[in-house]
Design a protein around this motif. Sequence first.
Motif, PDB file in Angstrom:
ATOM      1  N   UNK A 139     -58.026  31.718 -55.535  1.00 46.14           N
ATOM      2  CA  UNK A 139     -57.662  32.119 -56.890  1.00 46.14           C
ATOM      3  C   UNK A 139     -56.568  31.271 -57.501  1.00 46.14           C
ATOM      4  N   UNK A 140     -56.238  30.175 -56.818  1.00 42.58           N
ATOM      5  CA  UNK A 140     -55.205  29.298 -57.369  1.00 42.58           C
ATOM      6  C   UNK A 140     -55.839  27.964 -57.741  1.00 42.58           C
ATOM      7  N   UNK A 141     -55.773  27.618 -59.025  1.00 44.64           N
ATOM      8  CA  UNK A 141     -56.316  26.336 -59.461  1.00 44.64           C
ATOM      9  C   UNK A 141     -55.432  25.214 -58.920  1.00 44.64           C
ATOM     10  N   UNK A 142     -56.046  24.100 -58.471  1.00 45.84           N
ATOM     11  CA  UNK A 142     -55.254  23.049 -57.818  1.00 45.84           C
ATOM     12  C   UNK A 142     -54.160  22.469 -58.710  1.00 45.84           C
ATOM     13  N   UNK A 155     -49.957  18.866 -63.765  1.00 47.78           N
ATOM     14  CA  UNK A 155     -49.430  20.163 -63.356  1.00 47.78           C
ATOM     15  C   UNK A 155     -48.444  20.729 -64.384  1.00 47.78           C
ATOM     16  N   UNK A 156     -47.721  19.837 -65.052  1.00 49.26           N
ATOM     17  CA  UNK A 156     -46.736  20.307 -66.037  1.00 49.26           C
ATOM     18  C   UNK A 156     -47.399  20.801 -67.311  1.00 49.26           C
ATOM     19  N   UNK A 157     -48.370  20.034 -67.804  1.00 49.42           N
ATOM     20  CA  UNK A 157     -48.870  20.290 -69.157  1.00 49.42           C
ATOM     21  C   UNK A 157     -50.350  20.679 -69.209  1.00 49.42           C
ATOM     22  N   UNK A 158     -51.027  20.666 -68.078  1.00 48.66           N
ATOM     23  CA  UNK A 158     -52.464  20.934 -68.122  1.00 48.66           C
ATOM     24  C   UNK A 158     -53.234  19.832 -68.823  1.00 48.66           C
ATOM     25  N   UNK A 159     -52.710  18.625 -68.768  1.00 46.78           N
ATOM     26  CA  UNK A 159     -53.363  17.483 -69.422  1.00 46.78           C
ATOM     27  C   UNK A 159     -53.738  16.448 -68.373  1.00 46.78           C
ATOM     28  N   UNK A 160     -54.983  15.996 -68.427  1.00 41.95           N
ATOM     29  CA  UNK A 160     -55.402  14.948 -67.505  1.00 41.95           C
ATOM     30  C   UNK A 160     -55.387  13.609 -68.224  1.00 41.95           C
ATOM     31  N   UNK A 161     -54.606  12.683 -67.679  1.00 41.86           N
ATOM     32  CA  UNK A 161     -54.551  11.344 -68.281  1.00 41.86           C
ATOM     33  C   UNK A 161     -54.901  10.299 -67.236  1.00 41.86           C
ATOM     34  N   UNK A 162     -55.526   9.230 -67.703  1.00 40.85           N
ATOM     35  CA  UNK A 162     -55.840   8.117 -66.799  1.00 40.85           C
ATOM     36  C   UNK A 162     -54.576   7.300 -66.550  1.00 40.85           C
ATOM     37  N   UNK A 170     -50.055  34.632 -74.205  1.00 43.39           N
ATOM     38  CA  UNK A 170     -51.333  35.101 -73.665  1.00 43.39           C
ATOM     39  C   UNK A 170     -52.313  33.965 -73.399  1.00 43.39           C
ATOM     40  N   UNK A 171     -52.503  33.105 -74.415  1.00 42.71           N
ATOM     41  CA  UNK A 171     -53.480  32.020 -74.279  1.00 42.71           C
ATOM     42  C   UNK A 171     -53.083  31.061 -73.162  1.00 42.71           C
ATOM     43  N   UNK A 172     -51.784  30.841 -73.065  1.00 37.77           N
ATOM     44  CA  UNK A 172     -51.260  29.956 -72.032  1.00 37.77           C
ATOM     45  C   UNK A 172     -51.605  30.503 -70.649  1.00 37.77           C
ATOM     46  N   UNK A 173     -51.372  31.806 -70.439  1.00 38.70           N
ATOM     47  CA  UNK A 173     -51.653  32.390 -69.135  1.00 38.70           C
ATOM     48  C   UNK A 173     -53.151  32.456 -68.846  1.00 38.70           C
ATOM     49  N   UNK A 174     -53.947  32.572 -69.904  1.00 38.91           N
ATOM     50  CA  UNK A 174     -55.405  32.594 -69.669  1.00 38.91           C
ATOM     51  C   UNK A 174     -55.924  31.197 -69.299  1.00 38.91           C
ATOM     52  N   UNK A 175     -55.085  30.173 -69.448  1.00 33.67           N
ATOM     53  CA  UNK A 175     -55.442  28.858 -68.892  1.00 33.67           C
ATOM     54  C   UNK A 175     -55.131  28.806 -67.396  1.00 33.67           C
ATOM     55  N   UNK A 176     -54.303  29.745 -66.938  1.00 35.71           N
ATOM     56  CA  UNK A 176     -53.860  29.717 -65.542  1.00 35.71           C
ATOM     57  C   UNK A 176     -54.580  30.729 -64.665  1.00 35.71           C
ATOM     58  N   UNK A 177     -55.055  31.812 -65.279  1.00 35.18           N
ATOM     59  CA  UNK A 177     -55.723  32.872 -64.509  1.00 35.18           C
ATOM     60  C   UNK A 177     -56.815  33.440 -65.389  1.00 35.18           C
ATOM     61  N   UNK A 178     -57.834  33.987 -64.744  1.00 35.30           N
ATOM     62  CA  UNK A 178     -58.953  34.534 -65.512  1.00 35.30           C
ATOM     63  C   UNK A 178     -58.607  35.898 -66.105  1.00 35.30           C
ATOM     64  N   UNK A 179     -57.468  36.443 -65.676  1.00 33.19           N
ATOM     65  CA  UNK A 179     -57.176  37.809 -66.098  1.00 33.19           C
ATOM     66  C   UNK A 179     -55.829  37.888 -66.800  1.00 33.19           C
ATOM     67  N   UNK A 180     -55.655  38.962 -67.514  1.00 32.15           N
ATOM     68  CA  UNK A 180     -54.501  39.142 -68.375  1.00 32.15           C
ATOM     69  C   UNK A 180     -53.470  40.043 -67.676  1.00 32.15           C
ATOM     70  N   UNK A 229     -53.647  25.027 -63.645  1.00 31.02           N
ATOM     71  CA  UNK A 229     -54.494  25.359 -64.793  1.00 31.02           C
ATOM     72  C   UNK A 229     -55.949  25.401 -64.329  1.00 31.02           C
ATOM     73  N   UNK A 230     -56.699  26.377 -64.800  1.00 27.13           N
ATOM     74  CA  UNK A 230     -58.108  26.446 -64.430  1.00 27.13           C
ATOM     75  C   UNK A 230     -58.761  25.115 -64.812  1.00 27.13           C
TER      76      UNK A 230
END
Lengths: 434, 434
Positions: free
Chosen positions: B328-331, B212-219, A28-38, B334-335
Amino acid sequence: MSGQTTYIGMLGCGTVGQSVYQILNGNRDFFLRKMESDIRIKSICVRDLKKDRGIDAKLFTTDYKQVICDPEITIVVELMGDCPDALDAIRLALSRGNSVVTANKAIVARHALELFKLAEENNCELLFEASVAGGIPILRSIREGLAANHIQSLYGIINGTSNYILTKMTKENAEFDDVLSEAQKLGYAEADPASDIEGEDAAYKLSILAMLCHGKYIKVEDIFCKGISYIKPLDIKMAARFGYVIKLLGISKLQKDSFEARVHPTMIPTSNPLAHVHGAFNAIQYHADYAGEGMLYGLGAGGHPTASAVVSDLVELNRNIQSENEINLAPSGFLPKTLEVTKPSDILKLKTCYYIRFSVLDRPNVLAKITAILGKNKISIQNLYQHGEKEDEAIPLIVFTHLTLENDIRLALKEIDDMDFITQMTKIIRIEDD
Amino acid sequence: MSGQTTYIGMLGCGTVGQSVYQILNGNRDFFLRKMESDIRIKSICVRDLKKDRGIDAKLFTTDYKQVICDPEITIVVELMGDCPDALDAIRLALSRGNSVVTANKAIVARHALELFKLAEENNCELLFEASVAGGIPILRSIREGLAANHIQSLYGIINGTSNYILTKMTKENAEFDDVLSEAQKLGYAEADPASDIEGEDAAYKLSILAMLCHGKYIKVEDIFCKGISYIKPLDIKMAARFGYVIKLLGISKLQKDSFEARVHPTMIPTSNPLAHVHGAFNAIQYHADYAGEGMLYGLGAGGHPTASAVVSDLVELNRNIQSENEINLAPSGFLPKTLEVTKPSDILKLKTCYYIRFSVLDRPNVLAKITAILGKNKISIQNLYQHGEKEDEAIPLIVFTHLTLENDIRLALKEIDDMDFITQMTKIIRIEDD
């Protein structure tokens, strides 16, 4: 985005369905990082309510119509397998304006035109990433990633069972029947393996791939289809000696004056990346006019990979439902009204190189007779190899041809197979060498 | 869909820009099978108005602001390369609400957070499929196709020049410098090849892939980065003897207690599909929790493949613009607000197997001294190979270690390299063998 919940109904809860449940509920938490909705699974239609699936029993029902007609449910996931109700369930869902995600290649391949139309009329979507090559995001890649390209050809190892068998036969110099029984024992092959080993499963997938690649709709029946059960360890050994590997390929090629769609065992050079796709892995290689040559490789079946594909479709649908966005992506990448209903070229018109395995009695003049008939039919020999030497016993005689018309091969073999020194029907393997 | 035309402004018109023009202008009917609306390039900013590009000269201007500020233009394609105006141009376009498509990996890698925010604030999109691995639809596949998955690891051959050089060195047993000069003559390597051969180009791409893989931004600066210029034909030969191939890999691994992001020459087993990626081809291999192991393979650079990626982004943007859909798609998939700004684990904490090439004078006791220092630093030897035998002359001494901490390797080599029998700084190649 509204932050609301999208409710899903699932039809079927086998290994794929259970994986879909696991992904959605465990992350759930993972998908809420990707979309605002569940996304939540609200109810699941199963045959046996009592079977333990590690899922809250309150979700289960045996009535698929109840799932589809629940007004809170906006997406229906159809994972009923071979069940005769599957097509009706999809029709009902789409006609009520529910978007549908299905893994059912046979239904998509057979009923794409009707179902695309139904989805369009009811302003909902039909997505089917899971229907081809499971965990490999191949449909999305062709439809969107390669949207700029005319796909000129596609070669797919799209049946894991037959690739597993061929790989085992190659590594262990084993007979087809022995490897098949072992695969069945290990659960890599079905109790009734016909669809996998005779190419039907691959033909369904090829028909879907051809639609996305070329915007052409073809009937599965019109795809030339030959399975792997006639392949012998000798064929594999001879292939290796001449730098080839044998794979069951689905091939779709669009040329100026022909459109080929065919499934058959194929010799490909060991330098081809497809030659290194082993075991139950799948891979799809394409040649596109701008992107050039490419290949996608991964797991083509199994609960987890297939569920990964199902959920990728759910994530996409959920975003659009929550945004109340207009549907603007055609399910095949081509607007349904522009899909061309067509037939592939007749296999007799195929021009390629052939491997021919004759089974002959080792007598004087046999070679002269065979080569004479081949020559008469415009078949020119690249290599000829006679295996063993036992007077008046059956031995294999192997021929690699230059470019030849399939029709000429058939004519020649018809004549040769009538000869008294032929002990078994002659077998051919087509070669792809460009 | 409205059937209107979407007007595009293009900044830069080199090989990629010219291919983009060719695709869009040469395939109107094709795209009208995919979308109800047309995409047209309305104006193009170039440095030299007079250069013949086979494109109507009326489209050209030298003022990028004029292109961006044209009220009819809704999408800006940024293909300015290393031009110092590129970042300002992207900022200006996004701040005016124009969606942007860019192939500029350095800008995306360095300014992703700022630019994603700018796009969000101005209700427009930033797409950058062309920034990584050209014709391979890898970003879309990770972001959407694998959306259901935690990507546990990613291994990329993401620099064509260095893969071309390593392939040539392998096939021809040739020295790095010779192959590089030849590659430069043939146009496969830049006049200033540093960014390609020293791994910087791959590090930019890895930083985007990791996001894109992990939702982590690194320099990019925090990515450990080592190029291929120190690789010798002997290393390649020794690798082959022990079943390995050497590839320049971008590696990103997310484990419970570590997050690795590193670029360096790597020994991988010949059984790994990446080992068969030759020449200028790119490939990205991933391990995902549900989809399992997969790989995408194709052409990573060049005008046509890169343009294929640019146009795939344009097709997506065009559909959404014409439908007036909510974005509705984060670049990154991940939001933006959930992207974690972080640093990869220190390379000194890496635990892997190592190949070590010592250059030693062939004297008694050298081996005893080296192995003693390795032992003291908890480095256990798997294989040891002494190449040649010429008393008191420099010879290579090769060691393959068991699993070792990078810090221990560094400590040992520091001590060993101070010894008088060491004739050149000791070199290591990390091994990935799981």
